[in-house]
Each structure stands twice: as C-alpha cells, then as structure tokens.
Design an enzyme around this catalytic site. Structure first.
Site, PDB file in Angstrom:
ATOM      1  N   GLU A  47       0.876  -1.197  -0.068  1.00  0.00           N
ATOM      2  CA  GLU A  47      -0.003  -0.086  -0.044  1.00  0.00           C
ATOM      3  C   GLU A  47       0.948   1.276  -0.004  1.00  0.00           C
ATOM      4  OE1 GLU A  47      -1.389   0.799   4.065  1.00  0.00           O
ATOM      5  OE2 GLU A  47      -3.390   1.646   3.114  1.00  0.00           O
ATOM      6  N   ASN A 110      -6.846   6.532  -1.506  1.00  0.00           N
ATOM      7  CA  ASN A 110      -5.720   5.533  -1.129  1.00  0.00           C
ATOM      8  C   ASN A 110      -6.201   4.288  -2.100  1.00  0.00           C
ATOM      9  OD1 ASN A 110      -4.126   3.661  -0.092  1.00  0.00           O
ATOM     10  ND2 ASN A 110      -4.420   3.894   1.926  1.00  0.00           N
ATOM     11  N   GLU A 146      -5.376   8.487   8.629  1.00  0.00           N
ATOM     12  CA  GLU A 146      -5.945   7.928   7.081  1.00  0.00           C
ATOM     13  C   GLU A 146      -7.557   8.763   6.953  1.00  0.00           C
ATOM     14  OE1 GLU A 146      -5.534   4.739   5.071  1.00  0.00           O
ATOM     15  OE2 GLU A 146      -4.696   3.778   6.559  1.00  0.00           O
ATOM     16  N   CYS A 172      -4.825  -2.913   3.010  1.00  0.00           N
ATOM     17  CA  CYS A 172      -4.339  -2.912   4.146  1.00  0.00           C
ATOM     18  C   CYS A 172      -5.792  -3.011   5.080  1.00  0.00           C
ATOM     19  CB  CYS A 172      -3.887  -1.663   4.563  1.00  0.00           C
ATOM     20  SG  CYS A 172      -2.997  -1.789   6.182  1.00  0.00           S
ATOM     21  N   ASN A 197       0.211  -1.258   5.434  1.00  0.00           N
ATOM     22  CA  ASN A 197       1.191  -0.591   6.170  1.00  0.00           C
ATOM     23  C   ASN A 197       0.603  -0.812   7.605  1.00  0.00           C
ATOM     24  OD1 ASN A 197       3.299   1.659   4.849  1.00  0.00           O
ATOM     25  ND2 ASN A 197       1.367   1.124   3.446  1.00  0.00           N
TER      26      ASN A 197
END
Ligand code: CDV
Length: 311
Positions: A47, A110, A146, A172, A197
């Site tokens: 990622e 993302n 995030e 993730c 991650n």
C-alpha cells in the site's frame, strides 16, 4: 484441472520522508528483476508504495500533503516501473495515494491498481475501510490519520479477468473485514491482492497491539479459506520514520495454509507456484455458495434474536 501462476509479493522495507520516488522505484525494479529470475508472472507491492506512510503525521499545508499523492499513474517518476515490468513481461499490483479531479473537485483516495504484463492498467480499486481518525487523538504516542487525508473509495470491490483467472484487490485495513473477501468471492474471485502498512502500535492498547502479527495472519488465512481464494499480501515494513511496521508478507492458499512468508522487515521477495484451481475444489464442496449459503434466512435469524442490526 490445474491453472498455475507464479506469484510473488515484494515486501518493501522503510521509505524515508526524504526518499524520492526515483530512489523508491529503483528498489521496486530490483524486486521485479528478482521476481523475473524466479519465474514470477505477477508481483504484489505494498500500500502507498512510492512514499513513506505519511498518515502518521498531522500535516496542514495542502501543498505538502499533495506532494505525497500521484496526479498521474504512471507519472514521470513512476513510468520506469511500468517500463521494467513490460520489458520483463511481469504484471503487478501496487498501491499509491491518488489525487483525482472528479465531479468538479479535487479528491484524495488510497488506491491500488493491477497492471498487466504489457504495462497496461487493467483495474483500479480505492480503499473503502479507512482506519484511524481525522484529528489526532490526545495522549497517543503515534497517530493514524487516514480519515483526514483520504475519502472512502467509490469503486466498490470489483474483480477482473486477468492472469488466466479472476482477481480482486483490497488495501490494508480492508483485509480485516469479512465482507471485503465475501463481496469479491461472490463474484468468483480466485486471487485477492492486498498491500499494507501496519504499525505495531496501531491501537495504542498493548493488550491488543501484542497480537498485531497474529491478527494480520488470522484475517488473511480466514479470508482465504472462508472464500476459497488465494490471498497475496505485501507489507511496507521495518522501522520507518519512528514507527515499527510489521512485515509478515505472505501468500495464503484457499486451504488457509501459508505457502510463503517473509522472514525479514526489509526489501524481500517471497514467491510461490499457485494453482488457481485449488479454490475451485472448495467452491464445489464445503463453500459451494449456491448450494449452502442461505442469505434469505440470515435476516430472519437476526430479527428473531431481537438484534438491532438491519440486513
Ligand atoms: N494502513 C492501514 O490500514 N493500517 C491499519 C492499522 C492502522 C490498523 C491496518 O489495518 O493494518
């Protein structure tokens, strides 16, 4: 029946804030070359694979935030990865921060893509389950922001016909949610690719954090077995900008067995010869969804128990 593909996961060790994309892409190309020497058809990268994991920081300067995002994929600095993959005849999955002009405004996702062995983008996925917070949590030694930097993905969980099979993607935190795999499995997924991650202190509560590696494995193995699919997971790992990121990149078979696992927290390639038809066996027996799933009954059971869940 057998349909073998040679699958690899390219775990990446830490990326410093000051590392340019050019430097990072050089490392990725070295991993692609190693994959080629092992006969790999397809490589899974992590990622947000082109930069350090920036959501650990509270950033307020939009220009600085956007410097971690890609406006074009491939762009000038990432094109060499696509060229190398094409030269080597290897496809790949890779995650990156995507800046998109959509519906009249700038949007941040993302994102992960699948690139085929000719260097063409086959599919795009935008992360749906965004962990952490939009604002820093007081008293926490480390943050995970995030929700501040990305909006939830708007592309669903599609699957693609590629690699002589049916392939899906997630990113993730998605790997911890059963619906991630199930939505793809209901569309026939035979391989789910995931980059991640994961800091070893991600909840800030030691009672939970001590199980970080176990919960990672548990999620991948359960997801693979319960959905009769291969899962290939690649970590960004090691001590990155003050944060310890778990490794444990792995390839899991539809049996739930781990068939390859990283042993370091640096750049490391793992690989396995995977029979995509292994999942077919499970799909025709214990997990024959058409014969054994009873979705029309699930709602009744929930209602009878008086649960507040709406189905
Ligand atoms: N990048 C991530 O999504 N990380 C989350 C942590 C923060 C919980 C994960 O699920 O691994």
């Amino acid at each position: 029946m057998s349909r073998f593909i040679n699958l690899a996961c390219a775990q990446m060790g830490p990326i410093a804030r000051t590392d340019s994309r050019t430097v990072v892409v050089r490392r990725q190309i070295a991993l692609l070359r190693e994959a080629k020497s092992r006969g790999a058809d397809f490589v899974v990268f992590p990622e947000l694979a082109f930069t350090t994991f920036f959501p650990r920081w509270l950033l307020s300067d939009q220009a600085e935030i956007d410097s971690f995002f890609e406006r074009d994929m491939p762009g000038p600095e990432t094109q060499p990865l696509f060229d190398a993959a094409k030269d080597l005849g290897i496809g790949f999955y890779i995650g990156y921060a995507e800046l998109a002009e959509e519906e009249g405004h700038t949007r941040h996702f993302n994102t992960a893509i699948i690139v085929d062995s000719k260097g063409g983008i086959v599919g795009k996925y935008r992360k749906i389950h965004l962990p952490g917070h939009a604002e820093p949590v007081e008293g926490r030694a480390s943050q995970h922001l995030e929700k501040r930097y990305f909006e939830p993905g708007n592309l669903g969980f599609p699957v693609w016909r590629t690699l002589d099979g049916i392939v899906g993607m997630c990113i993730c935190n998605d790997r911890r949610w059963p619906e991630t795999y199930r939505v793809m499995a209901l569309q026939g997924a035979e391989l789910v690719c995931v980059g991640y991650n994961t800091p070893d202190d991600h909840t800030g509560v030691f009672d939970f954090d001590q199980f970080t590696g176990f919960h990672h494995q548990l999620s991948l193995q359960a997801g693979a077995y319960q959905n009769a699919t291969w899962v290939a997971a690649a970590a960004k790992s090691g001590f990155e900008e003050g944060s310890n990121m778990i490794g444990l990149s792995m390839i899991v078979a539809p049996s739930g067995q781990i068939v390859a696992m990283a042993s370091s927290t640096g750049d490391e390639l793992i690989s396995a010869r995977c029979d995509l038809d292994m999942g077919t066996l499970y799909k025709r027996t214990i997990f024959d969804f058409a014969r054994h799933r009873e979705p029309s009954h699930y709602g009744l059971i929930v209602e009878r128990k008086g649960a507040v869940v709406e189905v």
